[in-house]
Scaffold this motif. Structure first.
Motif, short mmCIF file in Angstrom:
data_model
loop_
_atom_site.label_atom_id
_atom_site.label_comp_id
_atom_site.label_asym_id
_atom_site.label_seq_id
_atom_site.Cartn_x
_atom_site.Cartn_y
_atom_site.Cartn_z
N ILE A 140 0.87 -1.18 0.00
CA ILE A 140 0.00 0.00 0.00
C ILE A 140 0.90 1.22 0.00
CG2 ILE A 140 -1.86 1.23 1.18
CD1 ILE A 140 -2.39 -1.45 2.70
N ALA A 141 0.85 2.00 -1.06
CA ALA A 141 1.71 3.18 -1.19
C ALA A 141 0.96 4.43 -0.77
CB ALA A 141 2.18 3.32 -2.63
N THR A 142 1.64 5.32 -0.07
CA THR A 142 1.09 6.64 0.18
C THR A 142 2.01 7.70 -0.42
OG1 THR A 142 2.16 7.30 2.26
CG2 THR A 142 0.26 5.80 2.43
N ALA A 143 1.39 8.80 -0.82
CA ALA A 143 2.12 9.96 -1.32
C ALA A 143 1.16 11.14 -1.24
CB ALA A 143 2.60 9.74 -2.75
N GLY A 144 1.66 12.34 -1.57
CA GLY A 144 0.86 13.54 -1.41
C GLY A 144 0.23 14.07 -2.67
N ALA A 204 -2.95 2.51 -3.64
CA ALA A 204 -2.40 3.86 -3.49
C ALA A 204 -3.35 4.73 -2.68
CB ALA A 204 -2.15 4.49 -4.86
N VAL A 205 -2.80 5.43 -1.69
CA VAL A 205 -3.60 6.28 -0.80
C VAL A 205 -2.89 7.62 -0.65
CG1 VAL A 205 -4.48 6.57 1.55
CG2 VAL A 205 -4.50 4.29 0.49
N ASN A 206 -3.65 8.70 -0.77
CA ASN A 206 -3.08 10.04 -0.58
C ASN A 206 -3.10 10.38 0.91
OD1 ASN A 206 -2.63 12.88 -0.44
ND2 ASN A 206 -3.31 13.09 -2.57
N LYS A 217 -7.94 13.29 4.87
CA LYS A 217 -8.15 13.21 6.32
C LYS A 217 -8.43 11.79 6.78
CE LYS A 217 -9.75 17.99 6.95
NZ LYS A 217 -10.87 18.87 7.40
N ASP A 218 -9.01 10.99 5.90
CA ASP A 218 -9.39 9.64 6.29
C ASP A 218 -8.43 8.57 5.75
OD1 ASP A 218 -10.00 9.78 3.59
OD2 ASP A 218 -11.86 8.62 3.81
N TRP A 219 -7.17 8.95 5.52
CA TRP A 219 -6.28 7.98 4.87
C TRP A 219 -6.08 6.71 5.71
CZ3 TRP A 219 -1.77 6.10 6.85
CH2 TRP A 219 -1.08 6.85 7.81
N ILE A 232 4.20 8.31 12.06
CA ILE A 232 4.05 7.14 12.93
C ILE A 232 2.81 7.24 13.80
CG2 ILE A 232 5.10 5.88 14.86
CD1 ILE A 232 7.81 6.51 13.57
N GLU A 233 2.57 8.42 14.38
CA GLU A 233 1.42 8.57 15.28
C GLU A 233 0.14 8.20 14.55
OE1 GLU A 233 -2.09 10.06 16.94
OE2 GLU A 233 -1.18 11.10 15.23
N GLN A 234 -0.05 8.73 13.34
CA GLN A 234 -1.25 8.40 12.57
C GLN A 234 -1.25 6.95 12.14
OE1 GLN A 234 -0.52 12.08 10.01
NE2 GLN A 234 -2.74 11.94 9.88
N SER A 235 -0.09 6.42 11.80
CA SER A 235 -0.01 5.05 11.31
C SER A 235 -0.41 4.03 12.36
CB SER A 235 1.41 4.74 10.82
OG SER A 235 1.75 5.56 9.72
N THR A 236 -0.25 4.36 13.63
CA THR A 236 -0.66 3.41 14.67
C THR A 236 -2.17 3.14 14.62
OG1 THR A 236 -0.90 5.19 16.31
CG2 THR A 236 1.21 4.02 16.26
N LYS A 237 -2.92 4.05 13.98
CA LYS A 237 -4.37 3.86 13.87
C LYS A 237 -4.72 2.76 12.88
CE LYS A 237 -5.31 8.77 14.80
NZ LYS A 237 -5.89 10.02 14.24
N CYS A 238 -3.81 2.45 11.96
CA CYS A 238 -4.11 1.45 10.93
C CYS A 238 -3.05 0.36 10.87
CB CYS A 238 -4.28 2.10 9.56
SG CYS A 238 -2.85 3.02 8.96
N THR A 239 -2.37 0.14 11.99
CA THR A 239 -1.38 -0.92 12.08
C THR A 239 -2.03 -2.18 12.64
OG1 THR A 239 0.37 0.70 12.45
CG2 THR A 239 0.86 -1.56 13.06
N ALA A 240 -1.63 -3.33 12.11
CA ALA A 240 -2.21 -4.60 12.52
C ALA A 240 -1.68 -5.05 13.88
CB ALA A 240 -1.89 -5.67 11.47
#
Length: 328
Positions: A166-170, A186-188, A192-194, A217-225
């Motif tokens: 899963i790739a992210t970019a701006g 791919a996710v931007n 706000k809801d990435w 990292i802080e935001q990524s913890t919301k979608c980490t397994a």
């Protein structure tokens, strides 16, 4: 010869001045003299000239971190004049000297431009995903800034391992580039809801491995397994995060650092394993260096640094040195 020489800490790349009468350095025992053909540009090059990087060379110094070129003089048996090599050294110059231990032969069929960005970018991503995160086939791997230098390498390595990437970019353009080099989704990350998008892609499972050179990292913890591994690769946002340790605990998350440059001192035995794995991928054709569409030269090299700093670029930004046939 021409070279950028730093005599004091600078505000930024715009303060770099190309000198035209710098003496060619002579190699000491254990070193090579290299005619530089291409230079790999990195975000940390700017930090170095500003005095903000962990390595602070004494003045005066030639900045730069990556190069590809041809051996002019050798003091060691494993290299001879004429050999095509890439490596890490103070590279913003037409001719440099470098320790032979920081040089490798250019893979077959790679141009100087392709090889100039290999030495730091690719082992960083390989060591992060393989050694530190132990990414496995079938796992979800979330790669932030996936169109950037280390990010696009991470995308290709993760795909070669067999992960679902899963790739992210701006921007839409950068997401298309990440998909071109193998990303499955791919996710931007400006949406706000990435994080919700990532959870939806993974059917609620979340990302098993998060590769973060940005500072998300802080935001990524919301979608980490559960049992997820978050790789701290860099801080392109320019700030250090405060982590929500409650989420780290509740999801059994591992926060894993990767400092490839410190392996020489702390874990040298792992370095050959990483390069063996990478050369296997290079020679198999399963991965390939991705280059920014605009190739700079020695004279306008600071513009390339600015483009990186302004997040205008994708893949690896390279500057050529002198006219040459890149395949020779």
């Amino acid at each position: 010869m021409k070279a950028y020489v730093v005599n004091q800490w600078l505000k930024g790349p715009e303060d770099l001045v190309l000198s035209t009468n710098v003496p060619e350095p002579e190699p000491k025992q254990g070193e090579l003299q290299i005619e530089v053909k291409a230079i790999g540009l990195n975000f940390f090059d700017t930090l170095m000239i500003q005095g903000r990087y962990q390595i602070k060379p004494p003045f005066p110094f030639v900045p730069g971190g990556e190069f590809a070129g041809v051996v002019k003089k050798s003091t060691v048996s494993q290299y001879k004049a004429g050999d095509r090599v890439f490596g890490s050294g103070f590279s913003f110059a037409e001719v440099i000297t470098v320790e032979a231990s920081k040089v490798l032969p250019i893979p077959k069929n790679f141009s100087f431009e392709q090889a100039a960005g290999l030495y730091i970018t690719w082992p960083t991503s390989y060591a992060a995903l393989v050694l530190r995160a132990q990414l496995k086939a079938g796992e979800y791997c979330l790669v932030h800034a996936a169109a950037g230098g280390v990010g696009i390498a991470a995308v290709q390595i993760a795909k070669a391992i067999g992960a679902k990437v899963i790739a992210t970019a701006g921007s839409t353009d950068k997401l298309e580039i990440a998909k071109k080099f193998g990303a499955d989704y791919a996710v931007n990350y400006r949406d706000k809801d990435w994080t919700e998008q990532v959870k939806k892609i993974t059917n609620g499972h979340g990302a098993d491995v998060v590769y973060d050179p940005v500072g998300l990292i802080e935001q990524s913890t919301k979608c980490t397994a559960w049992n997820g591994r978050i790789l701290v690769v860099g801080f392109a946002k320019g700030t250090f995060e405060k982590l929500p340790t409650n989420r780290v605990l509740l999801k059994n998350i591992s926060i894993v650092g990767i400092h490839w440059g410190a392996y020489t001192k702390n874990e040298p035995e792992s370095i050959p394993k990483v390069w063996e794995g990478l050369f296997g991928l290079f020679e198999s054709g399963r991965v390939q260096p991705a280059l920014y569409h605009k190739v700079y030269n020695l004279a306008n090299l600071p513009q390339g640094m600015d483009a990186i700093n302004n997040r205008e670029t994708y893949a690896k930004v390279v500057a050529t040195v002198g006219g040459h046939d890149s395949k020779i």
